[in-house]
Write an enzyme that holds these catalytic residues in place. Structure first.
Site, short mmCIF file in Angstrom:
data_model
loop_
_atom_site.label_atom_id
_atom_site.label_comp_id
_atom_site.label_asym_id
_atom_site.label_seq_id
_atom_site.Cartn_x
_atom_site.Cartn_y
_atom_site.Cartn_z
N ILE A 309 0.82 -1.22 0.00
CA ILE A 309 0.00 0.00 0.00
C ILE A 309 0.85 1.26 0.00
O ILE A 309 0.33 2.36 -0.14
CB ILE A 309 -0.99 0.03 1.19
CG1 ILE A 309 -0.28 -0.23 2.53
CG2 ILE A 309 -2.12 -0.95 0.96
CD1 ILE A 309 -1.18 -0.06 3.74
N GLY A 310 2.13 1.11 0.17
CA GLY A 310 2.95 2.33 0.16
C GLY A 310 4.40 2.00 0.42
O GLY A 310 4.78 0.83 0.57
N ALA A 311 5.19 3.06 0.45
CA ALA A 311 6.62 2.87 0.68
C ALA A 311 7.01 3.64 1.93
O ALA A 311 6.63 4.80 2.09
CB ALA A 311 7.39 3.38 -0.52
N PHE A 314 12.08 2.43 5.41
CA PHE A 314 12.87 1.21 5.56
C PHE A 314 12.45 0.08 4.64
O PHE A 314 13.07 -0.96 4.60
CB PHE A 314 12.78 0.72 7.01
CG PHE A 314 13.38 1.69 7.98
CD1 PHE A 314 14.76 1.70 8.20
CD2 PHE A 314 12.61 2.60 8.68
CE1 PHE A 314 15.34 2.60 9.08
CE2 PHE A 314 13.17 3.49 9.57
CZ PHE A 314 14.54 3.49 9.77
N GLU A 316 8.77 -1.63 2.20
CA GLU A 316 7.38 -1.48 1.78
C GLU A 316 6.41 -1.52 2.96
O GLU A 316 6.70 -2.13 3.99
CB GLU A 316 7.03 -2.64 0.84
CG GLU A 316 7.62 -2.42 -0.54
CD GLU A 316 7.57 -3.67 -1.39
OE1 GLU A 316 7.46 -4.79 -0.83
OE2 GLU A 316 7.68 -3.53 -2.61
N VAL A 317 5.27 -0.86 2.76
CA VAL A 317 4.16 -0.97 3.72
C VAL A 317 3.09 -1.78 3.01
O VAL A 317 2.74 -1.49 1.87
CB VAL A 317 3.62 0.42 4.12
CG1 VAL A 317 2.52 0.28 5.16
CG2 VAL A 317 4.73 1.32 4.62
N ASP A 428 6.70 15.57 15.12
CA ASP A 428 6.40 15.55 13.69
C ASP A 428 4.90 15.37 13.47
O ASP A 428 4.47 14.58 12.63
CB ASP A 428 7.19 14.42 13.01
CG ASP A 428 7.28 14.61 11.49
OD1 ASP A 428 6.87 15.69 11.00
OD2 ASP A 428 7.74 13.69 10.81
O1 ACK Z 1 -1.94 7.44 2.49
P1 ACK Z 1 -1.68 6.00 2.57
O2 ACK Z 1 -2.56 5.04 1.90
O3 ACK Z 1 -1.56 5.59 4.12
O4 ACK Z 1 -0.14 5.72 2.23
C1 ACK Z 1 0.66 5.56 3.34
C2 ACK Z 1 1.55 4.34 3.16
O5 ACK Z 1 1.04 3.31 3.97
C3 ACK Z 1 3.02 4.60 3.57
O6 ACK Z 1 3.07 4.99 4.91
C4 ACK Z 1 -0.18 3.70 4.52
N1 ACK Z 1 -0.25 3.20 5.88
C5 ACK Z 1 0.69 3.25 6.83
N2 ACK Z 1 0.24 2.68 7.97
C6 ACK Z 1 -1.01 2.24 7.71
C7 ACK Z 1 -2.00 1.56 8.48
N3 ACK Z 1 -1.79 1.24 9.76
N4 ACK Z 1 -3.17 1.27 7.90
C8 ACK Z 1 -3.39 1.62 6.62
N5 ACK Z 1 -2.50 2.27 5.84
C9 ACK Z 1 -1.33 2.57 6.39
C10 ACK Z 1 -0.26 5.19 4.48
#
Ligand code: ACK
Length: 665
Positions: A309-311, A314, A316-317, A428
């Site tokens: 879902i994202g980067a 460190f 990938e997320v 932050d």
């Molecule tokens: O705006 P987004 O979809 O929400 O893109 C970023 C991406 O991962 C990189 O940080 C998403 N993200 C981070 N932590 C979570 C979480 N706990 N649940 C859902 N999305 C998340 C974030």
């Protein structure tokens, strides 16, 4: 007279959840049934999400102002159960509804309540009473609203309330020791869950027994006179010691349960330290020990990764599912540490889990655990369906009611209050570091130490070598790195501005240097469009130069709660023409700016279609345009909100740049 009929269903119902209260708002039905006596009825159902069955809510729910015969199009339900799914059906009725055989016309809203503070302890019993001690026991509150983490017992000698003692206990019994014989003591107890403390119980009074009774009841062989002399001598020694030390009250070393912490207060001067304090993982010699102290180790086989879902800094997320033995499967977010990491990167990566794992609050992202025993190393947190708040708001520009926006801000403030009570300074806080779930609950995320700022693309190096997200940071933190909860309050004010302006970039495209200069000179961001005056005032309070004059997070939470309870207080909007005035202490002239004509400016912002209307209505120079208000735009026929925003924001941006001598040529 024509026949009348029941009204159609109310429309556009929205909800706002605040702990165990729910605020509902809707608009009247399209069809009133040809009558003027429309009122509303609220049906409440408590639903079990697994079994899919719903029951009536029962009598414990309170409706403000009422459940039946509502004339207004809003209502508040309080005293709901925590962490519970509810369905509210809002039905419009009129004088002929009861006569109609047709189906009920209602709109339904599903909500899940949050965790809440416990209800008061009501049942307190005295146990063993001696001359110097009183034992008490009590029952858990009727509505614990979560897991009770501990109880706080406050007691003082009757009529001596300014000098009290606090004992904390995980048990439902305590013994207060070191009391005076034959004296009445007042006790009050409150419980704490992750959501905070409930209110104190009513006062319970118990009296210690006199020395003589104590002596005989103890069947002491020592003559009473000897006891009295001893007590007299002890009292005298205590009084002398007390006079010599010049103190009226101090820390008591009474024998106590190891589970209990005990502190004495006098006139409230001794501050109660945070109930639990945040422990900096840096203080651990072995960072692995810190991780395992605060985070649960998860077997990699319990995690199913579904998609990226994202980067992150460190690695990938991802989103995925977590199925722990004996527990329900949960949707989770998984942060991974990319292969080939250095030991420092691993430590910094897991540092976030060591911090997050210390927190337990509905508005702080919840850590499920970590995977460190296999690769890739992962941090597993609860899943937030709507992702980061800034992106979410940009995607849904103008889609929420003010109450919904205030609900989001309230959540963020409650999370920040919890962090500041724990002694954690975020450094932050920004909308990009807030996550939002499908119920629009906002949670503070992105915890770290130096790392936090290193991986934030907004952070810039200062002349002193630190890396700071300038636009969100208080002047004293930029100038001399004074990061405190008060500097977090400044950032919170910027988050308020981001939320009300649906993810607009603070200070637009001004450079960091110009932001620092403008703020130092006393300029502040202007009110976002359509911003309630009460919210903008709160933003300005958060941006006070003197950090001690800024509100504290608990005050911000109370203020937002008040606004939510009284939505009419949000109806007064900041006057459109005064929106920019505080950024524009001395108005310059837009005529000397970037655009030579109104047409050129409107073309540049892709609003060229309005050039003719502007010219025909006397807005033929940039200086004339500088005076345009939102009302003027509406009058000119610019009715699309998106266009209004584009024009007003561009004007503001030009004025801001002008103030800072930064009009691009
Ligand atoms: O705006 P987004 O979809 O929400 O893109 C970023 C991406 O991962 C990189 O940080 C998403 N993200 C981070 N932590 C979570 C979480 N706990 N649940 C859902 N999305 C998340 C974030």
């Amino acid at each position: 007279m024509a026949c009348t009929r029941p009204p159609s269903a109310p429309r556009n119902a929205i909800s706002n959840v605040n702990e165990t209260s729910v605020f509902l708002e809707w608009i009247p039905p399209a069809d009133t049934g040809g009558r003027k006596d429309v009122s509303y009825y609220i049906a409440c159902k408590k639903c079990n999400s697994h079994a899919g069955v719903c029951d009536e809510c029962g009598g414990h729910v309170r409706y403000l102002p009422r459940q039946i015969g509502l004339k207004n199009t809003s209502v508040m339900m309080v005293d709901l159960l925590a962490h519970t799914n509810y369905t509210f059906e809002i039905e419009a009725v009129n004088g002929v509804s009861d006569l109609s055989p047709g189906a009920r016309q209602y709109v339904s809203v599903n909500v899940t309540t949050n965790q809440a503070a416990p209800s008061p302890v009501t049942n307190v019993k005295k146990g063993k009473i001696a001359k110097n001690s009183i034992s008490l026991s009590w029952q858990e509150p009727d509505r614990p609203n979560g897991i009770i983490l501990e109880y706080e017992i406050k007691y003082f000698e009757k009529d001596q309330e300014t000098s009290y003692t606090i004992i904390k206990s995980k048990e439902t019994t305590i013994t207060a020791e070191g009391l005076k014989p034959a004296s009445v003591y007042v006790f009050q107890i409150r419980a704490r869950t992750a959501a905070g403390y409930g209110v104190f119980s009513r006062r319970f009074e118990f009296e210690t027994i006199p020395v003589s009774v104590a002596a005989s009841s103890d069947q002491s062989q020592i003559p009473i006179i000897a006891v009295s002399v001893t007590v007299g001598v002890i009292l005298l020694a205590v009084v002398i010691g007390f006079l010599l030390s010049g103190r009226r009250c101090g820390y008591s070393k009474a024998k106590q349960d190891p589970e209990e912490e005990k502190m004495h207060f006098h006139n409230g001067h001794i501050k109660l330290p945070g109930v639990r304090t945040y422990i900096d993982p840096h203080t651990y010699e072995d960072p692995n020990q810190a991780v395992h102290e605060f985070a649960k180790e998860i077997e990699a086989s319990c995690i199913t990764i579904e998609r990226v879902i994202g980067a992150g800094e460190f690695g990938e997320v991802c989103s995925g599912r977590l199925k722990l033995p004996g527990k329900r499967e949960l949707p989770v977010a998984i942060k991974t540490l990319k292969v080939g990491y250095t030991e420092k990167q691993r430590r910094d990566f897991l540092g976030e889990a060591s911090i997050m794992g210390q927190f337990d609050h509905p508005n702080i992202i919840h850590l499920e655990g970590v995977v460190t025993k296999s690769k890739p190393v992962m941090i597993v947190t609860e899943y937030m369906e709507n992702g980061s708040l800034d992106t979410f708001l940009k995607k849904n520009d103008g889609q929420f009611t003010v109450i919904q926006l205030v609900g989001m801000l309230r959540g963020i403030a409650a999370g920040m209050k919890y962090l500041s009570d724990m002694g954690y300074v975020h450094r932050d806080l920004a909308a990009r570091n807030i996550l939002i779930n499908s119920n629009l609950v906002c949670k503070v995320s992105d915890f770290g130490l130096s790392r936090v700022l290193e991986d934030d693309p907004e952070a810039a190096y200062t002349t002193r070598g630190g890396k700071i997200p300038i636009r969100w940071t208080a002047p004293e933190a930029i100038a001399f790195r004074k990061f405190t909860s008060a500097s977090d309050v400044w950032s919170y004010g910027i988050v308020m501005w981001e939320v009300v302006s649906y993810g607009e970039r603070p200070y637009w495209e001004m450079t960091n240097q110009d932001v620092i200069k403008a703020v130092e000179e006393g300029y502040r961001l202007p009110s976002p469009m359509d911003c309630p005056a009460a919210l903008y005032q709160l933003m300005l309070d958060c941006w006070q130069k003197e950090r001690n004059s800024r509100p504290k997070f608990d005050e911000i939470v109370s203020m937002l709660d008040k606004l939510i309870r009284n939505p009419s207080s949000l109806k007064t909007l900041v006057n459109a023409s005064s929106r920019v005035s505080n950024l524009l202490a001395e108005h310059g002239s837009l005529g000397s700016g970037a655009y030579r004509s109104v047409g050129e400016w409107l073309e540049a912002i892709k609003m060229g279609r309005y050039t003719e209307i502007f010219m025909e209505n006397g807005y033929s120079s940039m200086d004339a345009v500088a005076q345009v208000t939102l009302e003027d735009l509406r009058r000119l026929g610019v009715t699309l909100v998106g266009h209004q925003k584009k024009i007003m924001n561009s004007l503001q941006e030009m004025k801001v740049q002008l103030v800072n001598g930064m009009v691009p040529l």
